[in-house]
Design an enzyme around this catalytic site. Structure first.
Site, PDB file in Angstrom:
ATOM      1  N   ASP A   1       0.756  -1.232  -0.031  1.00  0.00           N
ATOM      2  CA  ASP A   1       0.064  -0.128  -0.036  1.00  0.00           C
ATOM      3  C   ASP A   1       0.815   1.166   0.055  1.00  0.00           C
ATOM      4  O   ASP A   1       1.739   1.379   0.790  1.00  0.00           O
ATOM      5  CB  ASP A   1      -0.841  -0.151   1.263  1.00  0.00           C
ATOM      6  CG  ASP A   1      -2.018   0.874   1.111  1.00  0.00           C
ATOM      7  OD1 ASP A   1      -1.878   1.826   0.267  1.00  0.00           O
ATOM      8  OD2 ASP A   1      -3.070   0.720   2.097  1.00  0.00           O
TER       9      ASP A   1
ATOM     10  N   HIS B   1      -9.991  -0.821  -7.412  1.00  0.00           N
ATOM     11  CA  HIS B   1      -9.621   0.440  -6.545  1.00  0.00           C
ATOM     12  C   HIS B   1      -8.739   1.224  -7.203  1.00  0.00           C
ATOM     13  O   HIS B   1      -8.859   2.617  -7.232  1.00  0.00           O
ATOM     14  CB  HIS B   1      -8.944  -0.110  -5.346  1.00  0.00           C
ATOM     15  CG  HIS B   1      -8.496   0.848  -4.257  1.00  0.00           C
ATOM     16  ND1 HIS B   1      -9.596   1.867  -3.912  1.00  0.00           N
ATOM     17  CD2 HIS B   1      -7.383   1.215  -3.752  1.00  0.00           C
ATOM     18  CE1 HIS B   1      -8.821   2.645  -2.897  1.00  0.00           C
ATOM     19  NE2 HIS B   1      -7.734   2.267  -3.088  1.00  0.00           N
TER      20      HIS B   1
HETATM   21  C1  HEM Z   1      -9.813   0.011   2.958  1.00  0.00           C
HETATM   22  C2  HEM Z   1      -9.046   1.114   2.940  1.00  0.00           C
HETATM   23  C3  HEM Z   1      -8.159   1.221   1.786  1.00  0.00           C
HETATM   24  C4  HEM Z   1      -7.137   0.148   1.396  1.00  0.00           C
HETATM   25  C5  HEM Z   1      -6.758  -1.108   1.986  1.00  0.00           C
HETATM   26  C6  HEM Z   1      -6.341   0.828   0.373  1.00  0.00           C
HETATM   27  C7  HEM Z   1      -5.195  -0.126  -0.520  1.00  0.00           C
HETATM   28  C8  HEM Z   1      -4.696   0.558  -1.523  1.00  0.00           C
HETATM   29  C9  HEM Z   1      -3.831  -0.457  -2.321  1.00  0.00           C
HETATM   30  C10 HEM Z   1      -3.115  -1.660  -1.916  1.00  0.00           C
HETATM   31  C11 HEM Z   1      -3.439   0.351  -3.325  1.00  0.00           C
HETATM   32  C12 HEM Z   1      -2.492  -0.146  -4.420  1.00  0.00           C
HETATM   33  C13 HEM Z   1      -0.904   0.312  -4.322  1.00  0.00           C
HETATM   34  C14 HEM Z   1      -0.765   1.815  -4.035  1.00  0.00           C
HETATM   35  O1  HEM Z   1      -0.646   2.604  -5.228  1.00  0.00           O
HETATM   36  O2  HEM Z   1      -0.742   2.305  -3.143  1.00  0.00           O
HETATM   37  C15 HEM Z   1      -4.134   1.557  -3.211  1.00  0.00           C
HETATM   38  C16 HEM Z   1      -3.987   2.638  -4.161  1.00  0.00           C
HETATM   39  C17 HEM Z   1      -4.699   3.912  -4.362  1.00  0.00           C
HETATM   40  N1  HEM Z   1      -5.575   4.272  -3.368  1.00  0.00           N
HETATM   41 FE1  HEM Z   1      -6.191   2.982  -1.718  1.00  0.00          FE
HETATM   42  N2  HEM Z   1      -6.840   1.970  -0.044  1.00  0.00           N
HETATM   43  C18 HEM Z   1      -7.933   2.160   0.992  1.00  0.00           C
HETATM   44  C19 HEM Z   1      -8.561   3.612   0.659  1.00  0.00           C
HETATM   45  C20 HEM Z   1      -8.471   4.478  -0.128  1.00  0.00           C
HETATM   46  C21 HEM Z   1      -8.876   5.654  -0.013  1.00  0.00           C
HETATM   47  C22 HEM Z   1     -10.402   6.010   1.045  1.00  0.00           C
HETATM   48  C23 HEM Z   1      -8.504   6.716  -1.056  1.00  0.00           C
HETATM   49  C24 HEM Z   1      -9.050   8.066  -1.543  1.00  0.00           C
HETATM   50  C25 HEM Z   1      -9.867   8.659  -1.056  1.00  0.00           C
HETATM   51  C26 HEM Z   1      -7.584   5.839  -1.528  1.00  0.00           C
HETATM   52  C27 HEM Z   1      -6.699   6.341  -2.598  1.00  0.00           C
HETATM   53  C28 HEM Z   1      -5.875   5.491  -3.351  1.00  0.00           C
HETATM   54  C29 HEM Z   1      -4.945   6.224  -4.461  1.00  0.00           C
HETATM   55  C30 HEM Z   1      -5.044   7.462  -4.972  1.00  0.00           C
HETATM   56  C31 HEM Z   1      -4.379   5.001  -4.837  1.00  0.00           C
HETATM   57  C32 HEM Z   1      -3.119   4.848  -6.159  1.00  0.00           C
HETATM   58  C33 HEM Z   1      -4.112   4.863  -7.487  1.00  0.00           C
HETATM   59  C34 HEM Z   1      -3.136   4.860  -8.607  1.00  0.00           C
HETATM   60  O3  HEM Z   1      -2.628   5.980  -8.908  1.00  0.00           O
HETATM   61  O4  HEM Z   1      -2.585   3.804  -9.270  1.00  0.00           O
HETATM   62  N3  HEM Z   1      -7.436   4.544  -0.970  1.00  0.00           N
HETATM   63  N4  HEM Z   1      -5.090   1.445  -2.344  1.00  0.00           N
END
Ligand code: HEM
Ligand SMILES: *[C@@H]1O[C@H](CO)[C@@H](O)[C@H](O)[C@H]1NC(C)=O
Ligand SMILES: *[C@@H]1O[C@H](CO)[C@@H](O)[C@H](O)[C@H]1NC(C)=O
Length: 321
Positions: free
Chosen positions: A155, A231
């Site tokens: 993450d 996501h």
């Molecule tokens: C249960 C809650 C969440 C989990 C477990 C989670 C997990 C992850 C994971 C594993 C990734 C892919 C790896 C990375 O690029 O970091 C990711 C990407 C991302 N997450 Fe989350 N996330 C959560 C909630 C959120 C929320 C609430 C937001 C925004 C309001 C968010 C925004 C993003 C963004 C901007 C990316 C990168 C997208 C990209 O450009 O590839 N995430 N998240």
């Protein structure tokens, strides 16, 4: 005092997310206590971090919309204008899942590679604030292996880096009043995972939900337009000119297996609050509407708060009246 707030501090092994409300908003002496505590954050950080200069200690302070109006009334001599996008967390309601707003006037994001340093800072801080605040939430996050969340995925990979980082995170001269330059908006949400249901999925189903492979963290293709997107796609935001806007996430796992609690504390810093809000809308409402982020079928948002992280010198001015 010209100290930036270290929004861009490195990902640490430990973090404390402390959300407080102002206990007695109509008491001038209690507001004074809070102002003076905020003004001494820099000293307090120095006093605690000196005990191990290699622990990567940092703290950022966020101020909520209502708290800003109480602590920095428009008539005050300091002439600190309210940041233009600052407003309370707006709940998001999708067909299936909701992002609730919960009480919060102040956010302290305390980071260090040593849990004891986070603990020490938090205890000294709460002693300074005394009865002027009520603790709404106090979550201890920890680094899980190679920065994985408890769903098992790495993450933080797509976080902006190098020159793209300040560009995405810090308010610039063209955005707002000059007293806001170097500040940032921050949104926090605490999520609780349904681990038995998540574990019942195959690895490839989990990977399709996140949009990356689990073992080696390789990005997968988007789904066809109109289909339920992963996501990472729903969290990718473009403005009307096709420019992509990133945010800085410093999510941390938290929980207690003995109590059956498995969670992710989401924290996202952004130069533009609307970017984070648009991410939430795409996740909860879906794009197209109804095609929500399936992370939410296994993760329940139990808190939600929006704060403004002023540049450090603003905190230093709060004491002067
Ligand atoms: C249960 C809650 C969440 C989990 C477990 C989670 C997990 C992850 C994971 C594993 C990734 C892919 C790896 C990375 O690029 O970091 C990711 C990407 C991302 N997450 Fe989350 N996330 C959560 C909630 C959120 C929320 C609430 C937001 C925004 C309001 C968010 C925004 C993003 C963004 C901007 C990316 C990168 C997208 C990209 O450009 O590839 N995430 N998240
Ligand atoms: C930091 O330490 C100094 C020296 O011990 C002390 O005078 C000061 O009150 C401390 N500051 C805070 C905010 O605790
Ligand atoms: C502090 O952060 C740096 C850069 O991320 C890292 O190389 C170093 O190991 C960290 N210090 C500790 C004590 O973990």
């Amino acid at each position: 005092m010209n100290v930036p707030q270290p929004v861009q501090a490195p990902l640490t092994k430990s973090a404390t997310f402390l959300v407080l409300t102002i206990a007695n908003p109509s008491s001038p002496s209690s507001l004074k206590t809070i102002r003076s505590a905020l003004a001494s954050i820099h000293d307090l950080s120095k006093n605690v971090s000196i005990r191990d200069l290699n622990s990567n200690f940092s703290v950022t302070v966020g101020i909520g919309s209502a708290a800003w109006d109480l602590l920095i009334p428009p008539s005050s001599s300091s002439h600190l204008p309210k940041p233009s996008e600052l407003h309370p967390f707006r709940p998001v309601h999708g067909q299936r899942h909701s992002a609730p707003a919960t009480p919060g006037d102040l956010l302290f994001h305390i980071r260090s590679d040593r849990r004891d340093i986070c603990f020490e800072f938090e205890s000294q801080l709460l002693r300074l604030l005394g009865a002027s605040v009520t603790v709404e939430d106090d979550t201890q996050g920890f680094r899980y292996f190679d920065a994985r969340d408890l769903l098992g995925f790495v993450d933080g990979t797509a976080n902006p880096s190098a020159a793209a980082l300040p560009e995405a995170v810090l308010i610039a001269e063209q955005d707002d009043h000059k007293a806001c330059v170097g500040g940032s908006y921050v949104v926090v949400q605490k999520y609780i995972h349904d681990m038995p249901s998540w574990r019942a999925l195959s690895t490839s189903d989990q990977e399709a939900i996140i949009g990356r492979t689990k073992a080696d963290n390789v990005e997968l293709d988007d789904q066809a337009p109109g289909a339920q997107q992963p996501h990472k796609t729903l969290a990718t935001i473009e403005d009307e000119h096709g420019n992509e806007h990133g945010i800085l996430r410093d999510n941390m796992p938290f929980g207690s297996p003995g109590s059956g609690v498995f969670g992710t504390y989401f924290i996202g810093y952004s130069r533009r609050l609307w970017v984070v809000e648009k991410m939430l809308e795409r996740m909860f409402v879906g794009d197209p509407p109804g095609k929500h982020d399936r992370i939410l079928d296994f993760s329940t948002a139990v808190t939600g708060g929006t704060f403004y992280v002023p540049p450090g010198w603003v905190l230093g001015e709060l004491d002067e009246d």
